[in-house]
Design a protein around this motif. Structure first.
Motif, PDB file in Angstrom:
ATOM      1  N   GLU A   1       2.488  -1.083   3.752  1.00  0.00           N
ATOM      2  CA  GLU A   1       2.130  -1.574   2.437  1.00  0.00           C
ATOM      3  C   GLU A   1       1.991  -3.281   2.369  1.00  0.00           C
ATOM      4  O   GLU A   1       2.751  -3.892   2.675  1.00  0.00           O
TER       5      GLU A   1
ATOM      6  N   TRP B   1       2.999   8.433   1.039  1.00  0.00           N
ATOM      7  CA  TRP B   1       3.051   8.440   2.555  1.00  0.00           C
ATOM      8  C   TRP B   1       3.375   9.862   3.138  1.00  0.00           C
ATOM      9  O   TRP B   1       4.340  10.506   2.450  1.00  0.00           O
TER      10      TRP B   1
ATOM     11  N   ASN C   1      -7.600   2.970   5.760  1.00  0.00           N
ATOM     12  CA  ASN C   1      -6.832   2.929   4.327  1.00  0.00           C
ATOM     13  C   ASN C   1      -5.993   4.303   4.255  1.00  0.00           C
ATOM     14  O   ASN C   1      -6.430   5.455   4.793  1.00  0.00           O
ATOM     15  N   ALA C   2      -4.872   4.048   3.432  1.00  0.00           N
ATOM     16  CA  ALA C   2      -3.914   5.247   3.266  1.00  0.00           C
ATOM     17  C   ALA C   2      -3.773   5.312   1.951  1.00  0.00           C
ATOM     18  O   ALA C   2      -3.346   4.526   1.208  1.00  0.00           O
ATOM     19  N   ALA C   3      -4.133   6.563   1.161  1.00  0.00           N
ATOM     20  CA  ALA C   3      -4.233   6.755  -0.345  1.00  0.00           C
ATOM     21  C   ALA C   3      -3.163   7.412  -0.680  1.00  0.00           C
ATOM     22  O   ALA C   3      -2.680   8.465   0.141  1.00  0.00           O
ATOM     23  N   GLY C   4      -2.565   7.318  -1.828  1.00  0.00           N
ATOM     24  CA  GLY C   4      -1.355   8.557  -2.205  1.00  0.00           C
ATOM     25  C   GLY C   4      -0.221   8.117  -1.434  1.00  0.00           C
ATOM     26  O   GLY C   4       0.231   6.980  -0.975  1.00  0.00           O
TER      27      GLY C   4
ATOM     28  N   GLN D   1       1.415  -1.909  -7.391  1.00  0.00           N
ATOM     29  CA  GLN D   1       0.690  -1.112  -6.358  1.00  0.00           C
ATOM     30  C   GLN D   1       0.216  -1.744  -5.178  1.00  0.00           C
ATOM     31  O   GLN D   1      -0.973  -2.549  -5.651  1.00  0.00           O
TER      32      GLN D   1
ATOM     33  N   THR E   1      -1.733  -2.493  -1.454  1.00  0.00           N
ATOM     34  CA  THR E   1      -2.777  -1.737  -0.639  1.00  0.00           C
ATOM     35  C   THR E   1      -2.006  -1.074   0.568  1.00  0.00           C
ATOM     36  O   THR E   1      -0.851  -1.610   1.203  1.00  0.00           O
ATOM     37  N   LYS E   2      -2.284   0.337   0.959  1.00  0.00           N
ATOM     38  CA  LYS E   2      -1.843   1.062   1.828  1.00  0.00           C
ATOM     39  C   LYS E   2      -2.796   0.928   2.974  1.00  0.00           C
ATOM     40  O   LYS E   2      -3.707   1.520   2.956  1.00  0.00           O
ATOM     41  N   SER E   3      -1.867   0.878   4.278  1.00  0.00           N
ATOM     42  CA  SER E   3      -2.967   1.237   5.652  1.00  0.00           C
ATOM     43  C   SER E   3      -2.033   1.685   6.657  1.00  0.00           C
ATOM     44  O   SER E   3      -0.996   1.637   6.708  1.00  0.00           O
TER      45      SER E   3
END
Length: 369
Positions: free
Chosen positions: A99, A150, A145-148, A119, A121-123
C-alpha cells in the motif's frame, strides 16, 4: 526449512544442517537461489480523519516485515517503499502486496466513527526469486494494480492449496502436485505437468494413501506415504514416474534401518549464534535513557549458561562502568522470552530511578546491576 513452532530457519544439505538463523518473528515464505524469503504480516490500521485533506498517519513498523536469509548465513532486512501488507509466491517470483502513495480519503458515516477513511493505492510487486535487494522500490520491478481486500493463496480453498501450492515438487521441467481430492474422499490425487503446460501429463488417484513428504528428481517423484496394504496400515516409500500409470512401492519404512544416517543432537540450538547476533544488534549502542551513555552489548560464556552483558555509563555514576547481565536460556537450555522486547524498558526505569546496588559493591570499577 523452518522448525515447526519456532523462529528457527535451517538450511539442510546432504551433509545435514549447514547452518541456522533466528527469524526475528518472521515466517518462511519461499526460497530461491539468493536465499530464503521470510515475511511478517503488517497490521494496517484503519485511518479515519475529520477532513479529506488530512495527511495519513505514519505507519510504525517496530520490526522488519521482510527479510532475506542468505544461503551462506546471515539475515538481510529488506526495506520497502510503502507498507507491506501481504505476500505470496510462485515458481519464479515473490509477490509483495504494498500500500503506497498516492492516497485519497472517502467519507463514511457508518460504522462509527464517521469521517474520511484513508485509501492508499494498492499494488502487487513481482520480485524475482534470485533477487537480493536491500530495498524494494515501486518502479524497480514489474507491478500490477490490486483492487479490494488483500487476498493470497494462503486463504484459498484447502484442496487448491494441497494440489497446487502446499504440496509440490519440481524437477527438470516436470511439476508434481498432490493432495486429497476432498476432506471426506480419502483419495490421493497426484498430477504431473511438463514445462508450462496446463494439462497434466499424468494423473493418478490412489485410494487410502496419505502423503507425509515428497521429493522429485528427473521424471520421478518419491512419496513418503501411509497407506492400507495387505489388510493393515503401512508406511512406505513410493516411486512414481511420469508416463507410467502404476506407482512402485520401494520399501516399507517401518522396517527400514536408518541408524547409519542418524546424527547426534546438536549440543546447542542450531540458530544460537544467529540469535546472539540478533540480541546484540538490538541492544548495542542504544540509549535506553538520557542518563545512559556508551552502551555496549556482548555475549559472554557458552550456551546455555552464558549471559548477554549490557555495559554502559550513567551520569550519576561517572566513576563506574555498569553492567546488566541477562540470561537468554534456562538451565535446560530452553530459550527464555526475547530480552529485546522487555529489557529496554527495565533498563530505562532502572536508570531513571537509580535503582542500582550501592557503589561499595563495585569490583575494579565495575558495578553489576
Amino acid at each position: 526449512m523452518q522448525y515447526r513452532g519456532t523462529e528457527t530457519l535451517a538450511r539442510i544439505t546432504v551433509d545435514g544442517v549447514h547452518h541456522a538463523e533466528y527469524l526475528e518473528g518472521t515466517h518462511l515464505l519461499t526460497a530461491g537461489s539468493s536465499g530464503a524469503w521470510c515475511f511478517r504480516p503488517t497490521q494496517v490500521r484503519e485511518d479515519i480523519a475529520p477532513t479529506a485533506d488530512t495527511s495519513p498517519r505514519r505507519q510504525v513498523n517496530p520490526e522488519p516485515p521482510l527479510v532475506l536469509a542468505d544461503p551462506s548465513g546471515g539475515i538481510t532486512t529488506v526495506d520497502m517503499d510503502g507498507v507491506l501488507a501481504a505476500a505470496d509466491f510462485d515458481d519464479d517470483s515473490v509477490h509483495l502486496g504494498v500500500e503506497h502513495d498516492p492516497w485519497t480519503r472517502t467519507y463514511r458515516d457508518s460504522p462509527a466513527p464517521a469521517g474520511y477513511v484513508l485509501q492508499r493505492t494498492k499494488s502487487w510487486i513481482y520480485l524475482p526469486l534470485d533477487a537480493a535487494p536491500n530495498r524494494v522500490r515501486l518502479d524497480d520491478h514489474p507491478r500490477s494494480n490490486a483492487a479490494g481486500s488483500w487476498h493470497t493463496s494462503e486463504y484459498a480453498d484447502v484442496t487448491y492449496n494441497e494440489r497446487h501450492r502446499r504440496k509440490r515438487a519440481v524437477a527438470e521441467g516436470i511439476r508434481w502436485h498432490w493432495g486429497m481430492t476432498d476432506k471426506r474422499s480419502n483419495v490421493l490425487l497426484v498430477r504431473a505437468y511438463r514445462d508450462n503446460s496446463r494439462m497434466p501429463e499424468l494423473e493418478l488417484r490412489l485410494p487410502g494413501v496419505h502423503v507425509a513428504a515428497g521429493a522429485a528428481h528427473g521424471d520421478q517423484l518419491w512419496l513418503l506415504a501411509h497407506y492400507a496394504g495387505s489388510g493393515k496400515a503401512t508406511r512406505a516409500l513410493m516411486q512414481l514416474t511420469a508416463g507410467q500409470i502404476e506407482p512402485r512401492i520401494l520399501t516399507a519404512t517401518d522396517d527400514l534401518d536408518v541408524s547409519s544416517w542418524c546424527r547426534p543432537v546438536a549440543p546447542e540450538p542450531p540458530d544460537h549464534a544467529s540469535y546472539i547476533r540478533y540480541c546484540v544488534r538490538k541492544l548495542h549502542g542504544r540509549r535506553f535513557s538520557p542518563l545512559m551513555h556508551d552502551v555496549q552489548a556482548e555475549f559472554v560464556g557458552d550456551w546455555p549458561y552464558g549471559r548477554l552483558h549490557v555495559r554502559f555509563k550513567h551520569d550519576d555514576y561517572k566513576e563506574l562502568i555498569l553492567v546488566a547481565r541477562l540470561r537468554l536460556y534456562d538451565e535446560q537450555g530452553q530459550r527464555l522470552d526475547d530480552v529485546t522486547r522487555y529489557v529496554p524498558t527495565e533498563l530505562m526505569e532502572q536508570a531513571d530511578t537509580r535503582a542500582y546496588p550501592d557503589r561499595s559493591h563495585a569490583v575494579n570499577g565495575v558495578l553489576y546491576v
